[in-house]
Structures are given as C-alpha cells and as structure tokens.
Motif scaffolding. Sequence first.
Motif, PDB file in Angstrom:
ATOM      1  N   SER A 166       0.840  -1.197   0.000  1.00 11.28           N
ATOM      2  CA  SER A 166       0.000   0.000   0.000  1.00 11.28           C
ATOM      3  C   SER A 166       0.872   1.242   0.000  1.00 11.28           C
ATOM      4  CB  SER A 166      -0.907  -0.002   1.236  1.00 11.28           C
ATOM      5  OG  SER A 166      -1.506   1.259   1.413  1.00 11.28           O
ATOM      6  N   THR A 167       0.392   2.299  -0.644  1.00  7.34           N
ATOM      7  CA  THR A 167       1.151   3.555  -0.711  1.00  7.34           C
ATOM      8  C   THR A 167       1.032   4.398   0.557  1.00  7.34           C
ATOM      9  OG1 THR A 167      -0.732   4.586  -1.844  1.00  7.34           O
ATOM     10  CG2 THR A 167       1.044   3.717  -3.223  1.00  7.34           C
ATOM     11  N   LYS A 168       0.327   3.902   1.588  1.00  7.56           N
ATOM     12  CA  LYS A 168       0.299   4.627   2.855  1.00  7.56           C
ATOM     13  C   LYS A 168       1.712   4.721   3.416  1.00  7.56           C
ATOM     14  CE  LYS A 168      -4.447   3.834   4.387  1.00  7.56           C
ATOM     15  NZ  LYS A 168      -5.316   3.335   5.479  1.00  7.56           N
ATOM     16  N   ASP A 169       1.940   5.703   4.280  1.00  8.32           N
ATOM     17  CA  ASP A 169       3.290   5.993   4.762  1.00  8.32           C
ATOM     18  C   ASP A 169       3.962   4.794   5.417  1.00  8.32           C
ATOM     19  OD1 ASP A 169       3.042   8.562   3.846  1.00  8.32           O
ATOM     20  OD2 ASP A 169       2.522   9.431   5.800  1.00  8.32           O
ATOM     21  N   ALA A 170       3.294   4.180   6.392  1.00  8.69           N
ATOM     22  CA  ALA A 170       3.914   3.094   7.149  1.00  8.69           C
ATOM     23  C   ALA A 170       4.193   1.884   6.268  1.00  8.69           C
ATOM     24  CB  ALA A 170       3.021   2.687   8.313  1.00  8.69           C
ATOM     25  N   THR A 171       3.235   1.537   5.407  1.00  8.25           N
ATOM     26  CA  THR A 171       3.389   0.354   4.563  1.00  8.25           C
ATOM     27  C   THR A 171       4.448   0.559   3.481  1.00  8.25           C
ATOM     28  OG1 THR A 171       1.411   1.175   3.428  1.00  8.25           O
ATOM     29  CG2 THR A 171       1.119  -0.659   4.947  1.00  8.25           C
ATOM     30  N   SER A 193       3.264  -1.251  -6.078  1.00  7.14           N
ATOM     31  CA  SER A 193       2.497  -0.421  -5.144  1.00  7.14           C
ATOM     32  C   SER A 193       1.030  -0.400  -5.557  1.00  7.14           C
ATOM     33  CB  SER A 193       3.045   1.003  -5.118  1.00  7.14           C
ATOM     34  OG  SER A 193       2.892   1.617  -6.383  1.00  7.14           O
ATOM     35  N   PHE A 194       0.154  -0.139  -4.585  1.00  9.28           N
ATOM     36  CA  PHE A 194      -1.273  -0.002  -4.903  1.00  9.28           C
ATOM     37  C   PHE A 194      -1.895   1.083  -4.048  1.00  9.28           C
ATOM     38  CE2 PHE A 194      -1.081  -3.340  -1.628  1.00  9.28           C
ATOM     39  CZ  PHE A 194      -2.030  -2.907  -0.707  1.00  9.28           C
ATOM     40  N   ASP A 195      -2.896   1.732  -4.600  1.00 13.25           N
ATOM     41  CA  ASP A 195      -3.641   2.747  -3.867  1.00 13.25           C
ATOM     42  C   ASP A 195      -4.498   2.059  -2.814  1.00 13.25           C
ATOM     43  OD1 ASP A 195      -6.224   4.452  -3.438  1.00 13.25           O
ATOM     44  OD2 ASP A 195      -4.759   5.838  -4.301  1.00 13.25           O
ATOM     45  N   PRO A 196      -4.557   2.604  -1.591  1.00 15.81           N
ATOM     46  CA  PRO A 196      -5.348   1.958  -0.532  1.00 15.81           C
ATOM     47  C   PRO A 196      -6.827   1.784  -0.873  1.00 15.81           C
ATOM     48  CG  PRO A 196      -3.930   3.654   0.376  1.00 15.81           C
ATOM     49  CD  PRO A 196      -3.837   3.796  -1.105  1.00 15.81           C
ATOM     50  N   ALA A 197      -7.320   2.533  -1.864  1.00 15.58           N
ATOM     51  CA  ALA A 197      -8.741   2.466  -2.196  1.00 15.58           C
ATOM     52  C   ALA A 197      -9.089   1.321  -3.145  1.00 15.58           C
ATOM     53  CB  ALA A 197      -9.197   3.793  -2.813  1.00 15.58           C
ATOM     54  N   GLU A 215       9.378 -16.383  -6.338  1.00 17.33           N
ATOM     55  CA  GLU A 215       9.120 -17.519  -5.453  1.00 17.33           C
ATOM     56  C   GLU A 215       8.141 -17.163  -4.337  1.00 17.33           C
ATOM     57  OE1 GLU A 215      12.733 -19.079  -3.886  1.00 17.33           O
ATOM     58  OE2 GLU A 215      13.599 -19.511  -5.839  1.00 17.33           O
ATOM     59  N   VAL A 216       8.143 -15.891  -3.934  1.00 18.17           N
ATOM     60  CA  VAL A 216       7.325 -15.469  -2.798  1.00 18.17           C
ATOM     61  C   VAL A 216       6.642 -14.151  -3.109  1.00 18.17           C
ATOM     62  CG1 VAL A 216       7.366 -14.723  -0.366  1.00 18.17           C
ATOM     63  CG2 VAL A 216       8.829 -16.614  -1.113  1.00 18.17           C
ATOM     64  N   ILE A 217       5.387 -14.012  -2.664  1.00 19.41           N
ATOM     65  CA  ILE A 217       4.707 -12.718  -2.668  1.00 19.41           C
ATOM     66  C   ILE A 217       4.702 -12.207  -1.236  1.00 19.41           C
ATOM     67  CG2 ILE A 217       2.511 -11.494  -2.960  1.00 19.41           C
ATOM     68  CD1 ILE A 217       1.857 -13.363  -5.258  1.00 19.41           C
ATOM     69  N   ALA A 218       5.296 -11.037  -1.027  1.00 15.74           N
ATOM     70  CA  ALA A 218       5.307 -10.391   0.287  1.00 15.74           C
ATOM     71  C   ALA A 218       4.285  -9.270   0.277  1.00 15.74           C
ATOM     72  CB  ALA A 218       6.694  -9.846   0.603  1.00 15.74           C
ATOM     73  N   MET A 219       3.334  -9.318   1.194  1.00 15.29           N
ATOM     74  CA  MET A 219       2.247  -8.339   1.255  1.00 15.29           C
ATOM     75  C   MET A 219       2.487  -7.376   2.406  1.00 15.29           C
ATOM     76  SD  MET A 219      -0.897 -11.066   0.796  1.00 15.29           S
ATOM     77  CE  MET A 219      -0.305 -12.093   2.144  1.00 15.29           C
ATOM     78  N   VAL A 220       2.479  -6.085   2.104  1.00 11.19           N
ATOM     79  CA  VAL A 220       2.639  -5.079   3.150  1.00 11.19           C
ATOM     80  C   VAL A 220       1.439  -4.143   3.072  1.00 11.19           C
ATOM     81  CG1 VAL A 220       4.160  -3.381   4.212  1.00 11.19           C
ATOM     82  CG2 VAL A 220       5.149  -5.234   2.846  1.00 11.19           C
TER      83      VAL A 220
END
Length: 388
Positions: A166-171, A193-197, A215-220
């Motif tokens: 997510s493009t939010k600051d923390a993520t 990156s993706f928009d939170p909406a 090999e891996v998808i990491a989701m933040v």
Amino acid sequence: MKTTFKRIGLAAMVSAAFMGAASAEEFKVGAELPLTGSLARVGAGMQEGIMVAAEVFNKTNGKHKIKIITIDDESAPAKAIAAVEKLASEGVVAITGGYGSNNISPASDAANKLGLVYITSGGVDDSLVNAGRKNFFRINNSAGYEKAMIGLLHDVGAKSVSIVYSTKDATSGLAKDVETSLKAKGVAVTMHSFDPAITDFKPIINKVKLQDKSEVIAMVGYENDYVGILRAARVLKPTVKAMVGVWSLATPKMAADFPDLMPNVFGTALLPFPAEFKTADGKNFADTYKAIYKKEPDYLGQFGYVQSMLLFEAIARAADKGTVQKGGIADEMRKTDRETLIGRVQFGANGDNTNFVHRMGQHQDKKIVIVWPKENVTGKLAYPATPW
C-alpha cells in the motif's frame, strides 16, 4: 495529659490514613480506536487488550483505579483528532489506542498539544518518533517487523520476492526497507504499489505471475488488502511458494472469517493460537481475557494489553509522587524498563521501544504456529506452501 496526647496522635494518624485513601483517585484514560471503518477488526482486537489491562490493573494495584473512556475514530484521520479532543474535554489524563500511522500522526499531534501522553502499538512509521512529540510512545516499530520478515525469507531460502504494498506511509516505508535488505542479500525483488482504495488486485497478481515469476509474494498492507490480494491469487494461481504478510494477518479472527484464504499464509504474530503463556503476567492476561471475552486471546489484544498496562503503571507512579498534572506520566514512561508479554520494553528519548523484535506465524489447520525465530518456534514451518 499523656493520654490526651496519645489520643491526639492516634487521631492524627487515622486522619492521615483517611487522607491517603482519599488521594487514591480514579483516573480516566482515553481509548481512541477504529471501531468502524476499514480498520475496525484490528481496532476491536486492540480494544479487548485495553479492557483486559484495566481489569487486571484495577484488581491488582490495590490503590489506584483506571476508568476507560472509548471513542471510535472511524478509521479516519480527522475523526482521530476529534476523538482526542473529545477525550481531553472529558478529563482523561492520557490516551491509549490508535491504529494506522496516517491516523495516529494527527491524533498524537493533537494529544501532544494538549499535554497528554499517547501510547500505541498500531503505528510503525518512523516519522511518528522522529517528529519531536514529547508525549508520544510506542511499543513496536518498523524495524522489528522488517527483521521478522527478512528472517523468515532468509530461512526458507527465497531467491526472488514480489513485494505488493500500500502507498500509505507506514506500509510503503516498511516495503522499501524490506526491499533494500533483500537486495543486499542478493535476492531479486520486484515492487508493486497499490492505492489503498483499490479492491481488485488481479492486475498486480497477473504481473507477478507472468512477468516476475517470483518464489514469494510479500504483502505489506492491512486486513482488507490481504483479503483482496489472496482472493486474486487464489483465482490466478501464480507459481509462488509462499504468501507472506505482516501485521494483522496471522490472527484467529482472520482464520475464522476467511478459512479458505488463510491456510499456509505467513504473518507477524507474537502468539501462537491457541495461546501459550508461561509467565504469571501472561497467565493473568490470558485468564482475564478468556473470562471477559469467552475466547482465546490473540496478539492484537496482547499489544493493547502491554501498551495500556505500561501506561497505567506510569500513571500510578506519577500519582504517588503527585505529578500527574505536572508532566509526571511522561516522565514515568521514560523510566520504564521491564519484561512484558512482548519482551523487554524500554523507551528511548524519542518514545520508541528500543528492544522490539517481532515473530512470524503461519496459519496451519485453523491454528497459528510460530515459525520464526528458532528460539520461539511452536511448530514445523510448511514451505513451499500456498492457500490454493
């Protein structure tokens, strides 16, 4: 005459005792939480921990009492500010809660201007502790999450990772830190990156499947983001070996609400599920939690409990010194140094917990197993493993 003086002395001591008892006030503490909106699930988890902390403190302190006043910030920054201001008008001496750095930043600004201590476990953006807020404290941080995710990916030997964030600051901040650390270890990294909406993650997952071939998808991201990403991956079935996320993913609530999406998914978690506690403090927390909510505690409640208990203890120490209204709560918070359910907590000059390191859990057979680090594992790591 001697008898008279003895009676006067005894009366004075009794009077002093009553005065001491009278000074043991009930302190109002504000809980600013997202109980509706996109962060409602995590807000409810934190609230449970806060209420358990109040129950345990009020039973065990023996002198001071805490009364929680809760206001829903509706997962929105403007409402978070309004919640803090409303709590201040109701006479709270400090605030616990908050979730999402974008909400916590303005809320803690408002608290700082009002001279109120604000403590959270829901914001890991480093700007929160670098902005010079004298009354801000947190028990977890981005570095602790990064260490956990990097540690797991290193242990499974991942050579390529697609980070969906997510493009939010923390993520975005955490995603970029993970990217830097992985690349330094020779891991191939692709960023998405993706928009939170947004709610449709199929275009991103399709890129991972056809172009990245990682090999891996990491989701933040946050809960709703994970659900969308996992649903898209379940449909498109990229040839990855694991789905790995961070906060608010490896929880009993996610396992119960999305049983088709969670099997084998990794996420940060301090607690296995069902929970296991070995310390007296941990057992007290678990027993009280189960008595109130009739269910097993999860790590969101654990975080809410720890942050609030540290705050309540600081309030009590300040009350004993008569400094509650003189900045004493913040002073006592800075003196904190003790073992908790999340490990040793000490606050640096900027209010950050200098000792925080997270753990990684994995959803397995409707349970959550701790799989990293080695000294905390409660079960065998499944890898390669995906939910479909």
